[in-house]
Design an enzyme around this catalytic site. Structure first.
Site, PDB file in Angstrom:
ATOM      1  N   ARG A  64      -0.100   4.931  -5.382  1.00  0.00           N
ATOM      2  CA  ARG A  64      -1.630   4.983  -5.990  1.00  0.00           C
ATOM      3  C   ARG A  64      -1.474   6.674  -5.238  1.00  0.00           C
ATOM      4  O   ARG A  64      -2.669   7.235  -6.205  1.00  0.00           O
ATOM      5  CB  ARG A  64      -1.871   3.863  -5.645  1.00  0.00           C
ATOM      6  CG  ARG A  64      -4.020   3.941  -5.395  1.00  0.00           C
ATOM      7  CD  ARG A  64      -4.114   2.423  -4.436  1.00  0.00           C
ATOM      8  NE  ARG A  64      -5.903   2.946  -4.894  1.00  0.00           N
ATOM      9  CZ  ARG A  64      -6.396   2.813  -4.160  1.00  0.00           C
ATOM     10  NH1 ARG A  64      -6.066   3.411  -2.889  1.00  0.00           N
ATOM     11  NH2 ARG A  64      -7.973   2.610  -5.244  1.00  0.00           N
ATOM     12  N   HIS A  68      -3.978   9.133  -7.296  1.00  0.00           N
ATOM     13  CA  HIS A  68      -5.077   9.678  -7.348  1.00  0.00           C
ATOM     14  C   HIS A  68      -5.677  11.413  -6.822  1.00  0.00           C
ATOM     15  O   HIS A  68      -6.854  12.424  -6.843  1.00  0.00           O
ATOM     16  CB  HIS A  68      -5.707   8.926  -5.787  1.00  0.00           C
ATOM     17  CG  HIS A  68      -6.663   7.312  -6.508  1.00  0.00           C
ATOM     18  ND1 HIS A  68      -7.850   6.866  -5.575  1.00  0.00           N
ATOM     19  CD2 HIS A  68      -5.874   6.398  -7.226  1.00  0.00           C
ATOM     20  CE1 HIS A  68      -7.202   5.111  -5.955  1.00  0.00           C
ATOM     21  NE2 HIS A  68      -6.631   5.796  -7.108  1.00  0.00           N
ATOM     22  N   ASN A  96     -11.667   6.448  -3.289  1.00  0.00           N
ATOM     23  CA  ASN A  96     -10.593   6.115  -1.322  1.00  0.00           C
ATOM     24  C   ASN A  96     -10.857   5.514  -0.105  1.00  0.00           C
ATOM     25  O   ASN A  96      -9.532   5.722   0.224  1.00  0.00           O
ATOM     26  CB  ASN A  96     -10.141   7.525  -2.032  1.00  0.00           C
ATOM     27  CG  ASN A  96      -9.872   8.814  -2.770  1.00  0.00           C
ATOM     28  OD1 ASN A  96      -8.943   7.553  -3.734  1.00  0.00           O
ATOM     29  ND2 ASN A  96      -9.831   9.236  -3.234  1.00  0.00           N
ATOM     30  N   HIS A 197       0.624  -1.418 -11.128  1.00  0.00           N
ATOM     31  CA  HIS A 197      -0.401  -2.173 -10.379  1.00  0.00           C
ATOM     32  C   HIS A 197       1.074  -3.528  -9.932  1.00  0.00           C
ATOM     33  O   HIS A 197       0.316  -4.430  -9.897  1.00  0.00           O
ATOM     34  CB  HIS A 197      -1.436  -2.736 -11.239  1.00  0.00           C
ATOM     35  CG  HIS A 197      -2.674  -2.274 -10.725  1.00  0.00           C
ATOM     36  ND1 HIS A 197      -4.402  -2.328 -10.961  1.00  0.00           N
ATOM     37  CD2 HIS A 197      -2.806  -1.298 -10.400  1.00  0.00           C
ATOM     38  CE1 HIS A 197      -5.017  -0.932 -10.798  1.00  0.00           C
ATOM     39  NE2 HIS A 197      -4.250  -0.288 -10.075  1.00  0.00           N
TER      40      HIS A 197
END
Length: 324
Positions: A64, A68, A96, A197
């Site tokens: 992840r 990001h 975040n 996910h």
């Protein structure tokens, strides 16, 4: 004869222009560290395996973090920079703050790489990209080549960029498609990348509205999630639930099977299969894990090429959390 000479001149000129204007991602190469740090991939792989052996969830967190990083100002390690003074960068932007984790893991791996190769050889951005791939592999997902040669940003992306570029858990399909399109991804690539996910967990605050107020959700699934996510905030805001209810620590296509059964945890998950334009991709991946693995791997390589700093741009940070 003069015609051909004239044409050749313009052909060479055109090639020169194309070379100059080509994206810097073309400068990334799997063999970039072949001479300066030939052990980098082995070093990172061993470190990631050790981390995930201790805590499987960390693999999802590291994957992840790479997402990001790349979606805000490109894959430049900007997400690793701590805030300085009054500037609030990527780490503490609302999308975040309190949810990104694994910074100390990256720091520890950077220390190991530097011990083997020197402190200003391998960038934090490259380490993050390699770590993401190795996390996928350790969790049972596909392997893929990671071109390297990124350099680290000297400034983090702003809070406004984080808010505008990252997908929020409450977003609808048109907005998600647009955000990925802005980065050059097709609808199919977006769905493939959303398959990340298949591992990891989400906080109650991000799925509370879905399990209490939405109708395109399996009732028994909603009830099971309500047991650990009280209706009234802030009660249980930080309580966790797996994004993939079947196998939260195994990388596979169960996430897509959950969506077809209306068991997506986040609103932004379930909209991928809700009578819209991406239903067919979800169906394909739910039935064919190999198709998902292939498309995910290709999309990850493409994502890793988002606006990297190369050549003399940026720097090689000694400490991933601050500029040199």
């Amino acid at each position: 004869m003069a015609f051909f000479t004239h044409s050749n001149f313009y052909l060479k000129f055109l090639i020169m222009l194309i070379t100059i204007s080509s994206p810097v991602s073309a400068q990334l190469s799997v063999s970039f560290y072949a001479n300066t740090c030939p052990s980098v991939f082995d070093t990172v792989r061993a470190a990631v395996r050790s981390v995930i052996d201790r805590e499987a969830r960390m693999g999802a967190s590291l994957l992840r973090m790479h997402f990001h990083d790349c979606f805000v100002n490109g894959c430049d390690g900007g997400v690793l920079l701590a805030d300085t003074g009054s500037f609030v960068g990527e780490q503490n932007a609302p999308a975040n703050k309190g949810s990104l984790r694994g910074f100390s893991v990256i720091d520890n791996i950077k220390t190991q790489v530097d011990s083997a190769c020197g402190r200003t050889v391998v960038s934090c951005a490259d380490i993050l990209a390699i770590v993401a791939r190795d996390s996928v592999v350790e969790l049972g997902g596909p392997s893929y080549s990671v071109p390297v040669g990124r350099r680290d940003a000297r400034t983090a992306g702003s809070t406004s960029l984080v808010n505008s570029d990252l997908v929020a858990p409450f977003e609808d399909l048109p907005s998600i498609l647009q955000k990925f399109s802005n980065k050059g991804f097709s609808a199919r690539e977006m769905v493939a990348l959303s398959g990340a996910h298949t591992v990891g967990q989400a906080r109650c605050v991000n799925f509370r509205d879905r399990i209490y107020n939405e109708t395109n959700i399996d009732p028994s699934f909603a009830t099971s999630r309500q047991a650990n996510c009280p209706r009234v905030s802030p009660n249980g805001d930080d309580n966790l639930a797996p994004l993939d209810p079947q196998s939260p620590n195994r990388f596979g296509n169960n996430y897509f099977q959950a969506l077809t059964n209306k068991r997506g945890l986040l609103h932004s998950d379930q909209v991928l299969f809700n009578g819209g334009s991406t239903d067919s991709f979800v169906t394909t991946y739910s039935n064919d894990e190999n198709a998902f693995d292939t498309d995910f791997a290709n999309a990850m390589v493409k994502m890793g090429n988002l606006s990297p700093l190369t050549g003399t741009q940026g720097e090689i940070r000694v400490n991933c959390a601050r500029v040199n």
